[in-house]
Design a protein around this motif. Structure first.
Motif, PDB file in Angstrom:
ATOM      1  N   ARG B   9      -3.846 -14.059 -19.064  1.00 33.25           N
ATOM      2  CA  ARG B   9      -2.466 -13.622 -18.846  1.00 33.25           C
ATOM      3  C   ARG B   9      -1.889 -14.332 -17.637  1.00 33.25           C
ATOM      4  NH1 ARG B   9      -1.988  -8.742 -21.783  1.00 33.25           N
ATOM      5  NH2 ARG B   9       0.231  -8.999 -21.413  1.00 33.25           N
ATOM      6  N   PHE B  10      -0.583 -14.492 -17.597  1.00 32.75           N
ATOM      7  CA  PHE B  10       0.091 -15.145 -16.493  1.00 32.75           C
ATOM      8  C   PHE B  10       0.152 -14.162 -15.319  1.00 32.75           C
ATOM      9  CE2 PHE B  10       3.721 -17.056 -14.253  1.00 32.75           C
ATOM     10  CZ  PHE B  10       3.387 -18.405 -14.340  1.00 32.75           C
ATOM     11  N   ALA B  11      -0.533 -14.509 -14.254  1.00 32.50           N
ATOM     12  CA  ALA B  11      -0.675 -13.571 -13.140  1.00 32.50           C
ATOM     13  C   ALA B  11       0.458 -13.701 -12.129  1.00 32.50           C
ATOM     14  CB  ALA B  11      -2.015 -13.813 -12.428  1.00 32.50           C
ATOM     15  N   CYS B 258      14.446 -19.481  -6.858  1.00 36.47           N
ATOM     16  CA  CYS B 258      13.049 -19.068  -7.003  1.00 36.47           C
ATOM     17  C   CYS B 258      12.758 -18.639  -8.439  1.00 36.47           C
ATOM     18  CB  CYS B 258      12.774 -17.935  -6.018  1.00 36.47           C
ATOM     19  SG  CYS B 258      11.051 -17.428  -6.005  1.00 36.47           S
ATOM     20  N   ILE B 259      13.660 -17.891  -9.020  1.00 33.86           N
ATOM     21  CA  ILE B 259      13.469 -17.411 -10.398  1.00 33.86           C
ATOM     22  C   ILE B 259      13.466 -18.591 -11.376  1.00 33.86           C
ATOM     23  CG2 ILE B 259      14.564 -16.066 -12.247  1.00 33.86           C
ATOM     24  CD1 ILE B 259      15.484 -14.160  -9.880  1.00 33.86           C
ATOM     25  N   GLU B 260      14.380 -19.526 -11.146  1.00 28.75           N
ATOM     26  CA  GLU B 260      14.401 -20.729 -12.001  1.00 28.75           C
ATOM     27  C   GLU B 260      13.081 -21.486 -11.904  1.00 28.75           C
ATOM     28  OE1 GLU B 260      17.788 -23.153 -10.934  1.00 28.75           O
ATOM     29  OE2 GLU B 260      19.111 -21.399 -11.055  1.00 28.75           O
ATOM     30  N   GLN B 261      12.596 -21.574 -10.658  1.00 34.07           N
ATOM     31  CA  GLN B 261      11.322 -22.290 -10.458  1.00 34.07           C
ATOM     32  C   GLN B 261      10.194 -21.614 -11.232  1.00 34.07           C
ATOM     33  OE1 GLN B 261      11.224 -21.976  -6.192  1.00 34.07           O
ATOM     34  NE2 GLN B 261      11.724 -24.140  -5.875  1.00 34.07           N
ATOM     35  N   ILE B 262      10.141 -20.284 -11.135  1.00 31.26           N
ATOM     36  CA  ILE B 262       9.062 -19.551 -11.814  1.00 31.26           C
ATOM     37  C   ILE B 262       9.137 -19.776 -13.322  1.00 31.26           C
ATOM     38  CG2 ILE B 262       8.125 -17.260 -12.342  1.00 31.26           C
ATOM     39  CD1 ILE B 262       9.029 -16.376  -9.536  1.00 31.26           C
ATOM     40  N   LEU B 295       8.694 -11.262 -15.801  1.00 35.80           N
ATOM     41  CA  LEU B 295       7.256 -11.017 -15.631  1.00 35.80           C
ATOM     42  C   LEU B 295       6.949  -9.524 -15.496  1.00 35.80           C
ATOM     43  CD1 LEU B 295       6.583 -13.918 -13.115  1.00 35.80           C
ATOM     44  CD2 LEU B 295       5.906 -13.868 -15.525  1.00 35.80           C
ATOM     45  N   TYR B 296       7.925  -8.697 -15.771  1.00 33.66           N
ATOM     46  CA  TYR B 296       7.741  -7.261 -15.652  1.00 33.66           C
ATOM     47  C   TYR B 296       7.923  -6.640 -17.027  1.00 33.66           C
ATOM     48  CZ  TYR B 296       8.196  -2.503 -13.836  1.00 33.66           C
ATOM     49  OH  TYR B 296       8.000  -1.177 -13.573  1.00 33.66           O
TER      50      TYR B 296
END
Lengths: 223, 301, 142
Positions: B9-11, B258-262, B295-296
């Motif tokens: 899973r993506f942590a 930051c969100i775009e990067q993730i 991611l939530y």
């Protein structure tokens, strides 16, 4: 002086195992005085290794040269001819020498023949002892001329610790307790007040902890 | 966290900076904020060499608040005796993850005249912590008679330090030494990170360790400029500085970036197994980032 | 095959061993003809390099002969020689050459027979070890 001890011959032999021609470079500075890397020691090492290789049926050609100092660019520059055509240079200088050679001759493979041990002096012929911790901020005026930074195994500045007994350090019966020596000396000089004063933690940024150090003296620069 | 990574899973991990005093209230508060949004959180070890509550002590508070801690262990302040002693205590107190790193030089902190230790380096630390677990041996080789600390061992990688080509070799060396998860330095130069990951994949390193990409939301263009010019081992492209400069609300824009990067990292860069969100002194923004990055909720381990 | 006749270099102190060798001659004592004597002002002047060089250049054996311990004309030269010989033996061990090819002896000027004995003893020992691997292959006497 810087005191250095030669590495075991077998170790050096291993480091030049694949070389056919090697320069053994001595230094006429500190290591000559401590009898580990001067002209004589350089020749002995070169001869011994040459003999070893001869016995192994893999002859080694050796060149020997002893620089006035390996820690000054001018003397390292002067080695341009002797480093020509060698597969490696084994430096019998302290740890400074191989680095100066490496910096000056980018294509040269350098090998240290010594384990550079400490800054100290001779006690008698053939015995050398450590005296200076090179901490960058001398405290000898506070300790009667005995360095607690290097001669105390814990570098304690408010000593002696509880491990001092019969004038010896807890790490070994053959190690003198520096703080015991300081005590005796200050008592003799009637300056025990110096030892009663609380000593603040040292500024270790002046020592190796602060990163590589450099001393610059504008007044003696040329050009 | 180990379970999530092992299950593919993506942590998501975050970071909590311990306080510069002896009151843990704020730490507990931050942990409560992060609870449910991250799989684990790093507890920094006197970061930038400023004295703070110890990472292990803080870890106890964080664990108590229901968040899994990743204890950071630097080589700067402890010799091998102290490191092992702390590792034994940490395990006994419920810590399960340890991140091994060299630590910032004390010159940058509030005790620049301190001595530094660096008795072992990060590479050796990784190897020896693994050996404690896998072979039940102290660093000296003596047997641990009794419970051994069984940490999930992490390390860091900085694709933005030099020489660039060597960075993948060093990562491989860390993985060979036993690192099981890797957190990277914060990424702003995405192009360089992609090149780095390409090399990582070529060597199959992403199959041998879990790589978590580091991201840090920027609060302002000044912060970006500072990282760009004053922090060694960081690359911040001008485009990011300019974008923040042009934004009406720098903080909001920083979060957007930051969100775009993730999202980019998660969707476009194969081999990355998670993100490590380092919201330095801005822990409260993490839940928003996690949520908006999709991611939530976090999977149950 | 011709019997191996070793070449042995003897570094002899002027005040004892060299005179003892002289005396052995005057006394018409027979001893192995394999010894090449090098006269030294004192055994303490021997140098590591000279010992190694002698062996490298093909000597099958080397010995240093100084005064009896305590009787050095320069007080302590023979003790120094002893330490140096011992150190060079360590070097030989390290490079893989039999350290027995090198020895230190002490005797006085009056000990002519002892010199002959040492010469014979060293010759027998080196014969036992065989030719030095550094011996020049060209043959001929040195």
């Amino acid at each position: 002086m810087i005191v250095a001890e030669q590495k075991p011959l077998a170790e050096i032999a291993g480091m030049i195992g694949d070389c056919r021609k090697v320069l053994f470079a001595g230094c006429a500075g500190c290591v000559t005085v401590c009898l580990s890397g001067g002209e004589k020691e350089t020749e002995v090492m070169a001869t011994a290794l040459r003999m070893k290789r001869q016995l192994e049926g893999n002859p080694l050609e050796t060149v020997t040269y002893t620089a006035t100092r390996q820690c000054d660019p001018e003397y390292v520059d002067a080695m341009a001819d002797v480093v020509k055509g060698v597969d490696a240079v084994v430096s019998l200088a302290c740890g400074v020498g191989p680095q100066y050679l490496a910096a000056r001759y980018p294509d040269l493979w350098v090998i240290p023949a010594q384990n550079t041990t400490f800054a100290g002096g001779s006690k008698e012929h053939g015995v050398w002892e450590e005296f200076c911790g090179l901490c960058g901020q001398c405290v000898l005026h506070l300790t009667g001329g005995i360095c607690p930074v290097i001669r105390c195994s814990k570098s304690i500045l408010n000593g002696p610790c509880g491990g001092s007994q019969y004038g010896k350090c807890e790490i070994g019966k053959d190690v003198e307790c520096a703080w015991h020596l300081i005590y005796e000396r200050l008592k003799r000089l009637d300056r025990l007040d110096l030892m009663r004063q609380y000593r603040e933690p040292k500024d270790w940024s002046k020592a190796r902890d602060g990163g590589p150090r450099k001393v610059t003296r504008e007044d003696v620069m040329i050009g | 966290m180990e379970q999530i990574l092992e299950n593919g899973r993506f942590a998501v991990t975050a970071e909590i900076g311990p306080p510069k005093h002896a009151d843990a209230e704020k730490v507990v508060h931050h942990a409560q904020l992060l609870k449910g949004y991250v799989d684990a959180t790093n507890i920094t070890d006197c970061q930038t060499a400023v004295v703070r509550m110890s990472s292990i002590g803080t870890g106890v508070h964080v664990l108590g608040a229901g968040v899994e801690p990743i204890v950071q262990m630097t080589c700067r302040d402890r010799n091998r005796i102290a490191i092992q002693s702390d590792l034994l205590a940490a395990w006994s107190l419920g810590m399960r993850n340890v991140l091994c790193l060299s630590g910032d030089h004390q010159k940058f902190g509030n005790h620049p005249t301190a001595r530094n230790v660096y008795d072992v380096d990060s590479m050796q630390l990784i190897h020896l912590v693994r050996r404690m677990r896998d072979e039940k041996l102290f660093f000296c080789g003596e047997e641990i008679k009794g419970a051994e600390p069984r940490f999930f061992v992490g390390a860091v990688a900085n694709p933005f330090a030099d020489p660039f080509e060597w960075r993948v070799d060093r990562l491989e060396k860390k993985i060979d030494a036993g690192a099981e998860f890797i957190q990277t330095q914060c990424i702003y130069d995405m192009e360089r990170f992609e090149r780095f990951m390409e090399m990582v994949r070529e060597r199959g390193l992403d199959k041998r360790a879990h790589i978590l990409a580091g991201v840090t939301p920027l609060k302002s263009w000044k912060a970006a400029k500072y990282l760009q010019t004053s922090v060694s081992g960081m690359i911040v492209p001008d485009s990011i500085v300019e974008r923040l400069k042009g934004a009406e609300d720098g903080k909001a824009e920083g979060v957007n970036i930051c969100i775009e990067q993730i999202k980019h990292i998660k969707e476009k860069i194969p081999g990355v197994h998670g993100v490590h969100i380092m919201a330095i002194a801005w822990e409260e923004v993490v839940p928003d980032i996690v949520q908006r990055a999709g991611l939530y909720p976090r999977p149950q381990a | 095959m011709e019997e191996f006749e070793p070449k042995i270099v003897a570094f002899c102190c002027h005040f004892c061993a060299y005179s003892a060798a002289d005396l052995a001659g005057s006394m018409r004592l027979q001893y192995a003809p394999n010894i090449r004597i090098v006269e030294m002002p004192c055994s303490g002047t021997i140098d590591h390099r000279v010992l190694l060089k002698a062996l490298e250049d093909g000597a099958d054996g080397v010995f240093v002969a100084g005064c009896m311990e305590g009787d050095c004309h320069f007080l302590k030269g023979n003790y120094r020689a002893k330490r140096r010989v011992s150190h060079v033996k360590d070097l030989l061990r390290a490079i893989g050459l039999e350290p027995e090819r090198l020895e230190m002896y002490n005797l006085s000027a009056a000990m002519g027979p002892r010199f002959a004995e040492i010469a014979n003893e060293m010759t027998a020992r080196v014969k036992g070890l065989g030719p030095s691997p550094f011996r020049k292959q060209t043959g001929g006497d040195a």
